[in-house]
Write a protein that holds these residues in place. Structure first.
Motif, PDB file in Angstrom:
ATOM      1  N   MET A 327       0.811  -1.224   0.000  1.00  0.00           N
ATOM      2  CA  MET A 327       0.000   0.000   0.000  1.00  0.00           C
ATOM      3  C   MET A 327       0.844   1.274   0.000  1.00  0.00           C
ATOM      4  N   ASN A 328       2.122   1.154   0.300  1.00  0.00           N
ATOM      5  CA  ASN A 328       3.004   2.313   0.427  1.00  0.00           C
ATOM      6  C   ASN A 328       3.717   2.565  -0.902  1.00  0.00           C
ATOM      7  N   CYS A 329       3.451   3.708  -1.517  1.00  0.00           N
ATOM      8  CA  CYS A 329       4.037   4.005  -2.830  1.00  0.00           C
ATOM      9  C   CYS A 329       5.537   4.226  -2.772  1.00  0.00           C
ATOM     10  N   PHE A 330       6.102   4.407  -1.578  1.00  0.00           N
ATOM     11  CA  PHE A 330       7.542   4.591  -1.441  1.00  0.00           C
ATOM     12  C   PHE A 330       8.253   3.297  -1.053  1.00  0.00           C
ATOM     13  N   GLY A 335       4.227  -2.393  -4.256  1.00  0.00           N
ATOM     14  CA  GLY A 335       3.417  -1.196  -4.081  1.00  0.00           C
ATOM     15  C   GLY A 335       4.095   0.086  -4.490  1.00  0.00           C
ATOM     16  N   GLY A 336       5.413   0.051  -4.715  1.00  0.00           N
ATOM     17  CA  GLY A 336       6.126   1.262  -5.053  1.00  0.00           C
ATOM     18  C   GLY A 336       7.033   1.088  -6.245  1.00  0.00           C
ATOM     19  N   LEU A 337       8.216   0.525  -6.013  1.00  0.00           N
ATOM     20  CA  LEU A 337       9.224   0.390  -7.056  1.00  0.00           C
ATOM     21  C   LEU A 337       8.698  -0.341  -8.289  1.00  0.00           C
ATOM     22  N   SER A 338       7.886  -1.385  -8.085  1.00  0.00           N
ATOM     23  CA  SER A 338       7.347  -2.151  -9.210  1.00  0.00           C
ATOM     24  C   SER A 338       6.099  -1.516  -9.807  1.00  0.00           C
ATOM     25  N   GLN A 339       5.691  -0.375  -9.257  1.00  0.00           N
ATOM     26  CA  GLN A 339       4.660   0.492  -9.829  1.00  0.00           C
ATOM     27  C   GLN A 339       3.233  -0.049  -9.672  1.00  0.00           C
ATOM     28  N   LEU A 384      -3.669  10.649  -7.430  1.00  0.00           N
ATOM     29  CA  LEU A 384      -4.630   9.899  -6.627  1.00  0.00           C
ATOM     30  C   LEU A 384      -4.047   8.643  -5.976  1.00  0.00           C
ATOM     31  N   THR A 385      -2.715   8.499  -6.020  1.00  0.00           N
ATOM     32  CA  THR A 385      -2.069   7.459  -5.214  1.00  0.00           C
ATOM     33  C   THR A 385      -2.232   7.821  -3.741  1.00  0.00           C
ATOM     34  N   ASN A 386      -2.434   6.795  -2.913  1.00  0.00           N
ATOM     35  CA  ASN A 386      -2.713   7.086  -1.507  1.00  0.00           C
ATOM     36  C   ASN A 386      -1.455   7.460  -0.729  1.00  0.00           C
ATOM     37  N   LEU A 387      -1.618   8.388   0.204  1.00  0.00           N
ATOM     38  CA  LEU A 387      -0.599   8.713   1.209  1.00  0.00           C
ATOM     39  C   LEU A 387      -1.026   8.198   2.583  1.00  0.00           C
ATOM     40  N   LYS A 388      -2.167   7.538   2.619  1.00  0.00           N
ATOM     41  CA  LYS A 388      -2.706   7.050   3.888  1.00  0.00           C
ATOM     42  C   LYS A 388      -1.715   6.115   4.567  1.00  0.00           C
TER      43      LYS A 388
END
Length: 532
Positions: A327-330, A335-339, A384-388
């Motif tokens: 869930m974490n885009c970073f 959830g992040g590096l693999s997009q 609209l990617t989540n920062l939650k």
């Protein structure tokens, strides 16, 4: 007499116990000897004999290592992974900003995840039955005569009953039509109230009998906890009164027992009156969009210490981190590096009031060229990617490579308030439901804005009380525990992405297909099992 081998937590053989208690031969203690030791009432002895098993009960909700899944995908080996897959099978989460061929794409594209032969089905079955077996192995020793009025044994038995009820409810949520949508007339699960490696397989009980079994376990667990003096504890990772009442409220919500939902929700909310504030609701960027800094210490979804809503969760080191990885885009995983960015459907985003700080939990614009620390790869994170659930670091670390080291939670009081509001709406008390929702809306009002209410929340104009609860549940519980999938099933709401602007997959999916078939392994090896 049946001989058994006793293990303490971590798989250590109980040699010391047999030496300390002068039981011979070591590691070959009979069931009867164990129960006699338990009846002695000595707390140290009880802890030594049964503590390892009892302490493992809550950990089964925070479980990784599901066996027999038949897939190399690690998400299907942990409960958080299973929850993330459920998240993808709905309306409100958009998976990435283009078509991806990676883990999660089949679920998001609503391909087969329910058939008896699907390897995306069986892990839910294996996990729940493993939890039931784990509970029953301990409950075998805790009959009424052995437990008596001993507080420690009452507490231990309650833990086993809570886990067993939780697992049976998990099976019903996944493997049967929702009770109020036709499931009442269908079959439930085989009911096993003891463990034996040689016992005969059982046929499926009715759905009503299964839910009665679940409710009986939870009601008994609550009684035992109360008699043992175990109320609402400060330890988040245990089965206390709040956990038992939370699960019972959820079961009652599925079965239409509105009075029970309201009663137990009120009790829980009395103990958890405070809600997360704006400053800790999701990730907050103290850097720039191209070089962001989001500390997990200041995110209530990643750090239980700053979240007063957590009823049940686990600390750093014990917490599973699969959910944050996805869930974490970073994060440096899918959830992040693999997009595989987890984004909000624009239709739901547009319904969130501009005075509602939860809207700031999603990127209003894309963030360009974020550099992932391990190999220096860069990615543009789409709008609209989540920062939650976002953080650029791990808890207590200044090294971005430690991103993803966080706490976790499984139950929080905002969901309790929403369960109460729904029960009020479903039972005809629309005014009471709105009054309850107003408590949450006030807590989610952006600083400096007029307090939000059901009457002035723009997207709620003209909605029924139940529809208002449904909308606020979608917003508040976005991305948590597969709640949207289970709620859609319970509310008879199909997946329909056709009108979404940012959904990559525009599929529809009917509620009738949300019930999993019994896995082939069970059909093959239990001649009494009947397929859905």
């Amino acid at each position: 007499m049946k001989k058994i081998l006793i293990y303490l937590l971590g798989g250590m053989v109980m040699v010391s116990c047999s030496k300390k208690l002068d039981v011979a031969p070591p590691n070959n203690i009979t069931d009867e000897q164990i129960q006699e030791l338990l009846r002695s009432g000595d707390e140290e002895t009880i802890e030594l004999v049964l503590g390892g098993m009892a302490n493992n009960m809550p950990r089964m909700v925070n479980f990784s290592g599901i066996n027999g899944t038949g897939t190399a995908d690690g998400r299907y080996r942990s409960v958080q992974g299973l929850d993330v897959m459920r998240n993808l099978e709905g309306n409100d989460i958009v998976f990435a900003d283009r078509t991806l061929n990676m883990f999660g794409s089949d679920e998001y594209n609503l391909l087969d995840f329910t058939s008896a032969s699907s390897d995306k089905n069986s892990p839910y079955w294996f996990y729940a039955w493993s939890a039931i077996t784990t509970a029953n192995k301990m409950l075998n020793y805790l009959d009424d005569a052995t437990v008596g009025s001993n507080g420690k044994l009452q507490e231990f038995k309650a833990r086993g009953l809570v886990l067993r009820a939780y697992a049976y409810n998990y099976l019903m949520e996944n493997y049967q039509v929702a009770y109020l949508q036709g499931g009442q007339e269908k079959l439930g699960m085989p009911l096993y109230d003891f463990y034996s490696p040689v016992q005969e397989s059982k046929a499926r009980a009715s759905a009503t009998e299964t839910y009665d079994f679940i409710k009986k376990d939870l009601t008994e667990a609550i009684r035992l906890l109360e008699e043992a003096g175990v109320g609402y504890t400060t330890e988040l990772a245990d089965f206390d009164l709040g956990v038992a009442k939370f699960i019972l409220a959820r079961v009652a919500l599925w079965t239409g027992d509105w009075a029970t939902v309201i009663s137990h929700s009120n009790d829980i909310l009395t103990q958890y009156p405070n809600f997360m504030g704006e400053s800790v609701y999701g990730g907050k960027n103290t850097g720039t969009n191209s070089n962001p800094v989001l500390r997990p210490e200041e995110n209530g979804f990643l750090n239980n210490e700053v979240n007063p809503e957590v009823i049940f969760g686990f600390p750093l080191g014990e917490a599973l981190t699969a959910h944050n990885s996805w869930m974490n885009c970073f994060a440096e995983g899918y959830g992040g590096l693999s997009q595989g960015f987890q984004r909000i459907d624009n239709r739901l985003y547009d319904l969130i009031s501009s005075s509602d700080y939860r809207k700031e939990g999603f990127m209003a614009e894309s963030w360009g060229d974020y550099t992932y620390p391990t190999n220096g790869d860069q990615r543009t994170i789409p709008t609209l990617t989540n920062l939650k659930f976002a953080a650029t670091h791990g808890l207590g670390s200044d090294d971005k490579k430690n991103v993803g080291t966080v706490t976790c939670y499984y139950m929080r009081s905002s969901e309790v308030l929403l369960m109460k509001a729904e029960a009020q709406a479903q039972s005809g008390d629309g005014a009471g439901a709105e009054e309850t929702l107003d408590i949450l809306l006030a807590a989610r009002t952006k600083s400096g804005s007029s307090t939000l209410t059901c009457d002035n929340y723009p997207a709620m104009a003209g909605l029924s009380a139940l529809e208002k609860v449904q909308l606020q549940s979608r917003i508040e519980l976005w991305g948590e525990g597969g709640r949207e999938f289970y709620n859609n099933k319970r509310w008879n709401i199909e997946v329909n992405r056709a009108a979404s602007t940012n959904h990559v997959d525009k599929s529809t999916y009917p509620v009738s297909k949300m019930t999993l078939q019994i896995p082939l392994d069970e059909i093959m090896y239990n001649d009494k099992m009947v397929q859905n």
